[in-house]
Scaffold this motif. Structure first.
Motif, PDB file in Angstrom:
ATOM      1  N   VAL A   1      -4.387  -1.246 -12.029  1.00 39.15           N
ATOM      2  CA  VAL A   1      -3.860   0.010 -11.952  1.00 39.15           C
ATOM      3  C   VAL A   1      -4.128   0.573 -10.791  1.00 39.15           C
ATOM      4  CG1 VAL A   1      -3.507   2.182 -13.229  1.00 39.15           C
ATOM      5  CG2 VAL A   1      -4.147   0.142 -14.574  1.00 39.15           C
ATOM      6  N   VAL A   2      -3.252   0.963 -10.111  1.00 41.85           N
ATOM      7  CA  VAL A   2      -3.416   1.624  -8.712  1.00 41.85           C
ATOM      8  C   VAL A   2      -2.634   2.903  -8.755  1.00 41.85           C
ATOM      9  CG1 VAL A   2      -2.617   1.468  -6.255  1.00 41.85           C
ATOM     10  CG2 VAL A   2      -3.430  -0.609  -7.654  1.00 41.85           C
ATOM     11  N   ASP A   3      -3.288   4.144  -8.187  1.00 43.40           N
ATOM     12  CA  ASP A   3      -2.583   5.392  -8.439  1.00 43.40           C
ATOM     13  C   ASP A   3      -2.651   5.797  -6.741  1.00 43.40           C
ATOM     14  OD1 ASP A   3      -1.497   7.622  -9.076  1.00 43.40           O
ATOM     15  OD2 ASP A   3      -3.078   8.331 -10.403  1.00 43.40           O
ATOM     16  N   ASP A   4      -1.490   5.939  -6.343  1.00 43.50           N
ATOM     17  CA  ASP A   4      -1.410   6.413  -4.798  1.00 43.50           C
ATOM     18  C   ASP A   4      -2.163   5.490  -3.975  1.00 43.50           C
ATOM     19  OD1 ASP A   4       0.498   8.533  -5.317  1.00 43.50           O
ATOM     20  OD2 ASP A   4      -0.777   9.919  -5.997  1.00 43.50           O
ATOM     21  N   GLY A   5      -2.411   4.408  -4.246  1.00 41.16           N
ATOM     22  CA  GLY A   5      -2.773   3.312  -3.160  1.00 41.16           C
ATOM     23  C   GLY A   5      -4.284   3.125  -3.500  1.00 41.16           C
ATOM     24  N   LYS A   6      -4.912   3.834  -4.679  1.00 43.51           N
ATOM     25  CA  LYS A   6      -6.083   3.650  -4.727  1.00 43.51           C
ATOM     26  C   LYS A   6      -6.551   2.947  -6.138  1.00 43.51           C
ATOM     27  CE  LYS A   6      -8.675   6.669  -2.077  1.00 43.51           C
ATOM     28  NZ  LYS A   6      -9.430   5.941  -0.746  1.00 43.51           N
ATOM     29  N   VAL A   7      -7.221   1.732  -6.332  1.00 40.65           N
ATOM     30  CA  VAL A   7      -7.537   1.109  -7.635  1.00 40.65           C
ATOM     31  C   VAL A   7      -8.438   1.816  -8.387  1.00 40.65           C
ATOM     32  CG1 VAL A   7      -8.689  -1.058  -8.376  1.00 40.65           C
ATOM     33  CG2 VAL A   7      -7.612  -1.005  -6.173  1.00 40.65           C
ATOM     34  N   LYS A   8      -7.608   2.141  -9.421  1.00 44.35           N
ATOM     35  CA  LYS A   8      -8.333   2.755 -10.597  1.00 44.35           C
ATOM     36  C   LYS A   8      -8.879   1.953 -11.823  1.00 44.35           C
ATOM     37  CE  LYS A   8      -7.107   6.643  -8.811  1.00 44.35           C
ATOM     38  NZ  LYS A   8      -8.126   7.523  -8.169  1.00 44.35           N
ATOM     39  N   ALA A   9      -8.264   0.863 -12.091  1.00 45.71           N
ATOM     40  CA  ALA A   9      -8.695  -0.337 -12.937  1.00 45.71           C
ATOM     41  C   ALA A   9      -8.614  -1.623 -12.443  1.00 45.71           C
ATOM     42  CB  ALA A   9      -8.154   0.011 -14.177  1.00 45.71           C
ATOM     43  N   LEU A  10      -9.549  -2.389 -12.739  1.00 43.35           N
ATOM     44  CA  LEU A  10      -9.309  -3.982 -12.200  1.00 43.35           C
ATOM     45  C   LEU A  10      -9.840  -5.018 -13.215  1.00 43.35           C
ATOM     46  CD1 LEU A  10      -8.612  -6.094  -9.772  1.00 43.35           C
ATOM     47  CD2 LEU A  10     -10.676  -5.411  -8.980  1.00 43.35           C
TER      48      LEU A  10
ATOM     49  N   SER B   1       0.695  -1.134   0.152  1.00 42.54           N
ATOM     50  CA  SER B   1      -0.077   0.093   0.005  1.00 42.54           C
ATOM     51  C   SER B   1       0.758   1.300  -0.024  1.00 42.54           C
ATOM     52  CB  SER B   1      -0.877  -0.091   1.287  1.00 42.54           C
ATOM     53  OG  SER B   1      -0.240   0.221   2.391  1.00 42.54           O
ATOM     54  N   LYS B   2       2.171   1.178   0.367  1.00 37.73           N
ATOM     55  CA  LYS B   2       2.777   2.361   0.323  1.00 37.73           C
ATOM     56  C   LYS B   2       3.514   2.711  -0.905  1.00 37.73           C
ATOM     57  CE  LYS B   2       2.618   2.448   4.659  1.00 37.73           C
ATOM     58  NZ  LYS B   2       1.268   3.036   5.175  1.00 37.73           N
ATOM     59  N   TYR B   3       3.410   2.245  -2.079  1.00 39.69           N
ATOM     60  CA  TYR B   3       3.852   2.523  -3.182  1.00 39.69           C
ATOM     61  C   TYR B   3       3.364   3.761  -3.832  1.00 39.69           C
ATOM     62  CZ  TYR B   3       6.417  -1.824  -4.239  1.00 39.69           C
ATOM     63  OH  TYR B   3       7.419  -2.865  -4.337  1.00 39.69           O
ATOM     64  N   ALA B   4       4.014   4.717  -4.010  1.00 45.54           N
ATOM     65  CA  ALA B   4       3.669   6.069  -4.632  1.00 45.54           C
ATOM     66  C   ALA B   4       3.445   6.158  -6.230  1.00 45.54           C
ATOM     67  CB  ALA B   4       4.345   7.110  -4.030  1.00 45.54           C
ATOM     68  N   GLY B   5       2.555   6.981  -6.304  1.00 45.98           N
ATOM     69  CA  GLY B   5       2.262   7.083  -8.139  1.00 45.98           C
ATOM     70  C   GLY B   5       1.406   6.174  -8.561  1.00 45.98           C
ATOM     71  N   LYS B   6       1.547   5.957  -9.823  1.00 49.92           N
ATOM     72  CA  LYS B   6       0.888   4.943 -10.599  1.00 49.92           C
ATOM     73  C   LYS B   6       1.678   3.665 -10.758  1.00 49.92           C
ATOM     74  CE  LYS B   6      -1.363   6.606 -14.017  1.00 49.92           C
ATOM     75  NZ  LYS B   6      -1.807   7.168 -15.614  1.00 49.92           N
TER      76      LYS B   6
ATOM     77  N   LEU C   1      -2.833  -1.890 -20.772  1.00 49.53           N
ATOM     78  CA  LEU C   1      -2.412  -1.021 -21.436  1.00 49.53           C
ATOM     79  C   LEU C   1      -3.484  -0.037 -21.809  1.00 49.53           C
ATOM     80  CD1 LEU C   1       0.529  -2.388 -23.844  1.00 49.53           C
ATOM     81  CD2 LEU C   1       0.656  -0.423 -22.341  1.00 49.53           C
ATOM     82  N   LYS C   2      -4.665  -0.508 -22.051  1.00 54.48           N
ATOM     83  CA  LYS C   2      -5.815   0.114 -22.589  1.00 54.48           C
ATOM     84  C   LYS C   2      -6.402   0.845 -21.549  1.00 54.48           C
ATOM     85  CE  LYS C   2      -6.937  -3.059 -26.024  1.00 54.48           C
ATOM     86  NZ  LYS C   2      -7.758  -4.281 -26.399  1.00 54.48           N
ATOM     87  N   MET C   3      -6.097   0.603 -19.925  1.00 51.50           N
ATOM     88  CA  MET C   3      -6.811   0.932 -18.992  1.00 51.50           C
ATOM     89  C   MET C   3      -5.884   2.179 -18.183  1.00 51.50           C
ATOM     90  SD  MET C   3      -8.357  -2.029 -17.179  1.00 51.50           S
ATOM     91  CE  MET C   3      -8.266  -3.768 -17.867  1.00 51.50           C
ATOM     92  N   VAL C   4      -4.625   2.267 -18.696  1.00 51.08           N
ATOM     93  CA  VAL C   4      -3.644   2.983 -17.905  1.00 51.08           C
ATOM     94  C   VAL C   4      -3.754   4.363 -18.382  1.00 51.08           C
ATOM     95  CG1 VAL C   4      -1.261   3.457 -17.454  1.00 51.08           C
ATOM     96  CG2 VAL C   4      -1.875   1.381 -17.617  1.00 51.08           C
TER      97      VAL C   4
END
Length: 189
Positions: A159-168, A58-63, A186-189
């Motif tokens: 795809v996770v951005d700053d700890g939040k799931v953006k695509a799954l 959960s500590k990874y920063a960014g996308k 690649l289509k979801m990023v």
């Protein structure tokens, strides 16, 4: 459970009391729901290389892109899924992805060996979810006991951005390779 049976067996039990009990029982399954878009990643330590080298996912920063596989060195994971992500790292990074992470319920030594075998350029982090804590926390367990000996991870990508799931994308059968491929993410990023 016995107290519930005694309560239900009472002749004077009113419908409203029973209705309340049923509502409580029905809503308890919400706790077991799999992760979904908008959720935060759980704080779980995974092993990177050795049991002493742990990272909190959960500590990874960014996308970041995380993909999960049922097992290192298994046919689909080794021939198609992971190699496609290794080959797509540059395209993912061009879209702003900071890290690509592979997660599997395996020990860290197996994950390290598998990563060295597939990814000569060390483009992907191969993280061991040794006891399946991350897999359980996101609700993507796969009972692979008959084939692999224990509970494993369903095949997925996110795809996770700053700890939040953006695509799954989670494979409908947990193991196939139809929607969690590198080309799909690649289509979801």
């Amino acid at each position: 459970m016995q107290a519930l049976r005694q309560l239900i067996s009472r002749p004077a039990l009113r419908y409203t009391q029973l209705s309340h009990i049923q509502r409580c029982l029905q809503t308890s399954s919400i706790l077991d729901m799999p992760i979904k878009v908008g959720d935060s990643l759980p704080s779980v330590e995974l092993m990177k290389g050795t049991p002493n080298d742990k990272v909190d996912i959960s500590k990874y920063a960014g996308k970041i892109v995380i993909f999960g596989v049922p097992g290192a060195f298994t046919p689909t994971c080794s021939k198609d899924h992971a190699p496609a992500f290794v080959n797509s790292v540059d395209a993912l990074k061009a879209k702003g992805v900071a890290s690509v992470i592979c997660v599997s319920v395996n020990d860290p030594f197996v994950m390290t060996a598998w990563g060295e075998n597939l990814d000569k350029g060390n483009k992907i982090e191969f993280l061991a979810d040794t006891c399946g804590d991350f897999t359980k926390a996101i609700g993507l367990e796969l009972d692979a006991t008959p084939l692999l000996g224990n509970i494993r991870c369903k095949r997925f990508s996110m795809v996770v951005d700053d700890g939040k799931v953006k695509a799954l994308s989670v494979e409908p059968d947990g193991t196939g390779l139809t929607c969690s491929r590198a080309q799909d993410i690649l289509k979801m990023v």
